[in-house]
Design an enzyme around this catalytic site. Sequence first.
Site, PDB file in Angstrom:
ATOM      1  N   ASP A 123      -6.103  17.430 -15.528  1.00 45.69           N
ATOM      2  CA  ASP A 123      -6.365  16.072 -15.990  1.00 45.69           C
ATOM      3  C   ASP A 123      -5.940  16.054 -17.462  1.00 45.69           C
ATOM      4  OD1 ASP A 123      -7.474  13.733 -17.013  1.00 45.69           O
ATOM      5  OD2 ASP A 123      -9.179  13.797 -15.630  1.00 45.69           O
ATOM      6  N   ARG A 148       0.840  -1.212   0.000  1.00 47.04           N
ATOM      7  CA  ARG A 148       0.000   0.000   0.000  1.00 47.04           C
ATOM      8  C   ARG A 148       0.873   1.259   0.000  1.00 47.04           C
ATOM      9  NH1 ARG A 148      -2.039   2.335   4.380  1.00 47.04           N
ATOM     10  NH2 ARG A 148      -2.212   0.393   5.539  1.00 47.04           N
ATOM     11  N   TYR A 190     -14.219  15.963 -15.884  1.00 52.65           N
ATOM     12  CA  TYR A 190     -14.700  14.586 -15.709  1.00 52.65           C
ATOM     13  C   TYR A 190     -15.760  14.514 -14.596  1.00 52.65           C
ATOM     14  CZ  TYR A 190     -14.626   9.540 -15.322  1.00 52.65           C
ATOM     15  OH  TYR A 190     -14.985   8.227 -15.306  1.00 52.65           O
ATOM     16  N   LYS A 228      -6.785   4.672 -19.655  1.00 58.85           N
ATOM     17  CA  LYS A 228      -7.048   5.061 -21.038  1.00 58.85           C
ATOM     18  C   LYS A 228      -5.783   4.871 -21.878  1.00 58.85           C
ATOM     19  CE  LYS A 228     -10.911   6.029 -19.074  1.00 58.85           C
ATOM     20  NZ  LYS A 228     -11.296   7.347 -18.610  1.00 58.85           N
TER      21      LYS A 228
HETATM   22  C1  LIG Z   1     -11.773   7.844 -17.359  1.00 58.79           C
HETATM   23  C2  LIG Z   1     -11.384   9.206 -16.934  1.00 58.79           C
HETATM   24  C3  LIG Z   1     -11.186   9.519 -15.584  1.00 58.79           C
HETATM   25  C4  LIG Z   1     -11.417   8.509 -14.484  1.00 58.79           C
HETATM   26  O1  LIG Z   1     -10.491   7.477 -14.545  1.00 58.79           O
HETATM   27  P1  LIG Z   1     -10.744   6.012 -13.926  1.00 58.79           P
HETATM   28  O2  LIG Z   1      -9.487   5.310 -14.267  1.00 58.79           O
HETATM   29  O3  LIG Z   1     -11.980   5.456 -14.574  1.00 58.79           O
HETATM   30  O4  LIG Z   1     -10.957   6.212 -12.457  1.00 58.79           O
HETATM   31  C5  LIG Z   1     -10.774  10.790 -15.262  1.00 58.79           C
HETATM   32  N1  LIG Z   1     -10.589  11.733 -16.209  1.00 58.79           N
HETATM   33  C6  LIG Z   1     -10.786  11.483 -17.520  1.00 58.79           C
HETATM   34  C7  LIG Z   1     -10.561  12.563 -18.519  1.00 58.79           C
HETATM   35  C8  LIG Z   1     -11.189  10.209 -17.924  1.00 58.79           C
HETATM   36  O5  LIG Z   1     -11.389   9.972 -19.226  1.00 58.79           O
END
Ligand SMILES: *Cc1c(COP(=O)(O)O)cnc(C)c1O
Length: 391
Positions: A183, A58, A111, A208
């Site tokens: 992000d 962790r 998001y 992603k």
């Molecule tokens: C999918 C996504 C998230 C969240 O990510 P997870 O891995 O599903 O928790 C955050 N920001 C963007 C732009 C995303 O496409």
Amino acid sequence: MQPPDLGIETTLVHGDRTDATGSAVTPPIYQTSTFVFGDADAMAAAAQTPTFERFYTRYGNPNHGAVERILAAIEGGEAAMVSASGMGAISSTVVALTAAGAHVVAQRMIYDGARALVSRILSRFGVEVTFVDQHDTQAFAAAMRPNTRLVMLESPSNPLLGITDIAAVSRIAHDAGALVSIDSTIATPVNQCPLDLGVDVVLHSATKYLGGHSDLIAGAVVASRELIARIWDTHHILGSTLGPFEAWLLLRGLRTLEMRVERHNHNALAVARAMEAHPRVTRVYYPGLESHPGHAVAKAQMRGFGGLVSIEIDGTFDDARSVIDRLRLFHSAASLGGVESLVAQPAAMWPNSSTSADARAMGIIPSLLRLSIGIERAEDLIADLTQALGG
Ligand SMILES: *Cc1c(COP(=O)(O)O)cnc(C)c1O
């Protein structure tokens, strides 16, 4: 360690190496919760060190460390931290950098999970938030207050690929004494390095493009050593720990990140141009198109424009839905950034779907389709879209 001037392609392949790697070309999976110490002193010393890869998983794990070294290098940051999901990375960061009485400025188009975190959860703990239009740089300046601690950006944003002027907003935030997070999931470090533009914390859903194969859930944070230590201090208590196997899969995905993103960029631009010329498509959102309102800013701060394209169909919610059902190569699925092309109808995924006034106000019309363009042959994708649109 390698010299710092290696290309991103080389860093992705070699950047995780340490002197302790041993003889396996592919690193082993440290599928263990905990690590043995030679004696009591060594264990006590390890427990005093703020970040470690061989204490308790962790806290960290060698498979985390491998990914973190690469991500820090390709984003141009001092340090990185992986988490069990993109939301895990965002949650740990925002909780670490705010407190009761703090104010956050966030883009309205951000998001869903990040928006809910600040507006639904942190509001219960005395954190206030102001949402602003990402295209209106002056709106950020107007929203700043003496207690603004964090400005949360996302560029390009989902699903309309809105572009924030990252350098300009970072200056505004810093002048007001706030930190800036972004992000950068949709851009990836191949297309955009926000730390070079003044941002303090880069966040990724590694689910992603970084992973790239739709086979894992993971997140990442890249920042200065000092900020990563602060965020880690909250993160290891909140506990969204990435599993060693997922970290290993993520490293495997990262090896080909540059090649994949180049193909995503190429295919998405080809699809966007073809859709712009299609009579049943009334609008195309892609920052690489000259017609996109954020194109000039995108060109200045990005090296490529990514793999997401959104299109408005001339028709109703149901017309757009039948286009989805006629597609053969595009899978109908949530998520984005994998090797395969996906399609989603944002109005159907939004709470209260096609009738939501909020969604419409943000430009999410019922016939909008979001395309995550994969790495297939561009002509095959265009042919599939053309037949599904009935052209
Ligand atoms: C999918 C996504 C998230 C969240 O990510 P997870 O891995 O599903 O928790 C955050 N920001 C963007 C732009 C995303 O496409």
